[in-house]
Design a protein around this motif. Structure first.
Motif, PDB file in Angstrom:
ATOM      1  N   VAL A 100      18.223 -27.356  -5.917  1.00  0.00           N
ATOM      2  CA  VAL A 100      18.366 -27.485  -4.471  1.00  0.00           C
ATOM      3  C   VAL A 100      19.709 -28.132  -4.167  1.00  0.00           C
ATOM      4  O   VAL A 100      19.982 -29.260  -4.567  1.00  0.00           O
ATOM      5  CB  VAL A 100      17.218 -28.313  -3.860  1.00  0.00           C
ATOM      6  CG1 VAL A 100      17.389 -28.408  -2.352  1.00  0.00           C
ATOM      7  CG2 VAL A 100      15.874 -27.680  -4.194  1.00  0.00           C
ATOM      8  N   VAL A 106      19.006 -26.775   3.160  1.00  0.00           N
ATOM      9  CA  VAL A 106      18.315 -26.881   1.877  1.00  0.00           C
ATOM     10  C   VAL A 106      17.589 -28.215   1.774  1.00  0.00           C
ATOM     11  O   VAL A 106      16.501 -28.307   1.193  1.00  0.00           O
ATOM     12  CB  VAL A 106      19.287 -26.683   0.694  1.00  0.00           C
ATOM     13  CG1 VAL A 106      19.644 -25.237   0.531  1.00  0.00           C
ATOM     14  CG2 VAL A 106      20.544 -27.515   0.871  1.00  0.00           C
ATOM     15  N   VAL A 121      12.598 -30.066  -9.864  1.00  0.00           N
ATOM     16  CA  VAL A 121      13.662 -29.878  -8.882  1.00  0.00           C
ATOM     17  C   VAL A 121      14.933 -30.516  -9.420  1.00  0.00           C
ATOM     18  O   VAL A 121      14.957 -31.707  -9.737  1.00  0.00           O
ATOM     19  CB  VAL A 121      13.292 -30.512  -7.524  1.00  0.00           C
ATOM     20  CG1 VAL A 121      14.496 -30.469  -6.573  1.00  0.00           C
ATOM     21  CG2 VAL A 121      12.113 -29.791  -6.898  1.00  0.00           C
ATOM     22  N   ILE A 128      17.665 -34.116  -0.604  1.00  0.00           N
ATOM     23  CA  ILE A 128      16.437 -33.668  -1.256  1.00  0.00           C
ATOM     24  C   ILE A 128      15.834 -34.794  -2.085  1.00  0.00           C
ATOM     25  O   ILE A 128      14.610 -34.902  -2.215  1.00  0.00           O
ATOM     26  CB  ILE A 128      16.691 -32.402  -2.108  1.00  0.00           C
ATOM     27  CG1 ILE A 128      15.361 -31.752  -2.519  1.00  0.00           C
ATOM     28  CG2 ILE A 128      17.546 -32.716  -3.329  1.00  0.00           C
ATOM     29  CD1 ILE A 128      14.599 -31.162  -1.366  1.00  0.00           C
ATOM     30  N   PHE A 172      18.793 -22.666  -4.555  1.00  0.00           N
ATOM     31  CA  PHE A 172      18.850 -22.603  -3.094  1.00  0.00           C
ATOM     32  C   PHE A 172      20.124 -23.302  -2.642  1.00  0.00           C
ATOM     33  O   PHE A 172      20.266 -24.515  -2.789  1.00  0.00           O
ATOM     34  CB  PHE A 172      17.619 -23.261  -2.477  1.00  0.00           C
ATOM     35  CG  PHE A 172      16.326 -22.595  -2.864  1.00  0.00           C
ATOM     36  CD1 PHE A 172      15.849 -21.507  -2.160  1.00  0.00           C
ATOM     37  CD2 PHE A 172      15.602 -23.048  -3.953  1.00  0.00           C
ATOM     38  CE1 PHE A 172      14.658 -20.886  -2.513  1.00  0.00           C
ATOM     39  CE2 PHE A 172      14.407 -22.434  -4.331  1.00  0.00           C
ATOM     40  CZ  PHE A 172      13.936 -21.345  -3.604  1.00  0.00           C
TER      41      PHE A 172
END
Length: 274
Positions: A100, A106, A121, A128, A172
């Motif tokens: 991410v 995002v 992740v 994030i 992403f």
């Protein structure tokens, strides 16, 4: 005559957005002697041209000459970003490792990823991380490197070295702008170099960008889009904006979203960054 009047009115709306901010829809209607629905059409027209962006609070001017801070970007295209982020998070499957990127769109995936199970992740920025730090079922890896305060993303040799040791199922990515010919546009080459490496390490690449970012070239650093890239934008993106991407072999997903409540009800609009 009516066309010239509408053009003059819209130019003044953009000028106010860039200087003192947009007043409420009702105030603008009184100022220009038109109906609120006419002002809403003006805002829709200016949004489609990329001169302003709708937000949860109304609309902001898009500044294409200076890079905006993460805080400024957080209010731009609020509803579109939220819808795009929700769609993107739904693509993540149990057992996957996903990267991410830094950025507001995002970063908005975080709230939708919190309930995921058996997912790793790889975080390229602080947004994030903050969203997922208390999610015990998610394993978090950080790229590290040099923190770029304006975007709160990690860049530089250390980030690139970490990325070279990883592969991910899905990446992403955010963008300052996206062009079908040149790819992802950013303010600095250190950003596009890292994004290009991200795309090389991913089985599936998604670029998340609302309609106001399509076809723009605000800066001169680029990361080309590899074959098979998926561009995820919002439903306001018109065919003239998305057709060039499809012609270049990019899959385009248009995510529907509700119109900002403030715009429908005549609430105030504010000035801000791109």
């Amino acid at each position: 005559m009516a066309l010239r009047e509408s053009e003059s009115r819209r130019a003044e709306i953009v000028r106010q957005a860039r200087s003192t901010g947009l007043a409420g829809v009702e105030d603008l209607a009184v100022q220009f002697g038109v109906t609120p629905s006419t002002i809403r059409r003006d805002l829709g027209h200016l949004t489609s041209r990329g001169l302003i962006a709708r937000t949860y609070g109304g609309a902001i001017a898009i500044d294409t000459t200076h890079e905006s801070s993460l805080r400024q970007r957080s209010v731009e295209g609020f509803d579109a970003k939220r819808a795009i982020a929700a769609w993107a998070a739904q693509q993540v499957k149990p057992g996957e490792t996903v990267l991410v990127d830094a950025g507001t769109t995002v970063g908005a995936m975080g709230v939708h990823l919190r309930d995921c199970r058996d997912v790793t992740v790889v975080a390229a920025g602080l947004t994030i991380l903050e969203a997922l730090v208390e999610s015990p079922e998610i394993r978090i890896e950080c790229l590290g490197g040099t923190l770029r305060p304006l975007t709160q993303g990690f860049v530089g040799p250390l980030a690139e070295a970490t990325l070279s040791r990883l592969t991910v199922d899905r990446a992403f990515l955010g963008a300052d702008a996206v062009d079908a010919e040149y790819g992802i546009c950013e303010a600095e080459l250190v950003q596009t170099r890292l994004k290009e490496a991200m795309m090389e390490r991913a089985d599936n690449v998604y670029v998340l960008a609302h309609a106001a970012k399509l076809g723009k070239r605000p800066f001169h650093a680029w990361a080309p889009l590899p074959p098979g890239t998926t561009l995820v934008t919002d439903a306001s993106a018109t065919a003239d904006l998305t057709d060039p991407f499809e012609a270049a072999g990019v899959t385009v997903v248009k995510v529907p979203h509700r119109e900002p409540a403030a715009d429908r009800n005549g609430a105030s609009a504010t000035s801000g960054g791109r």
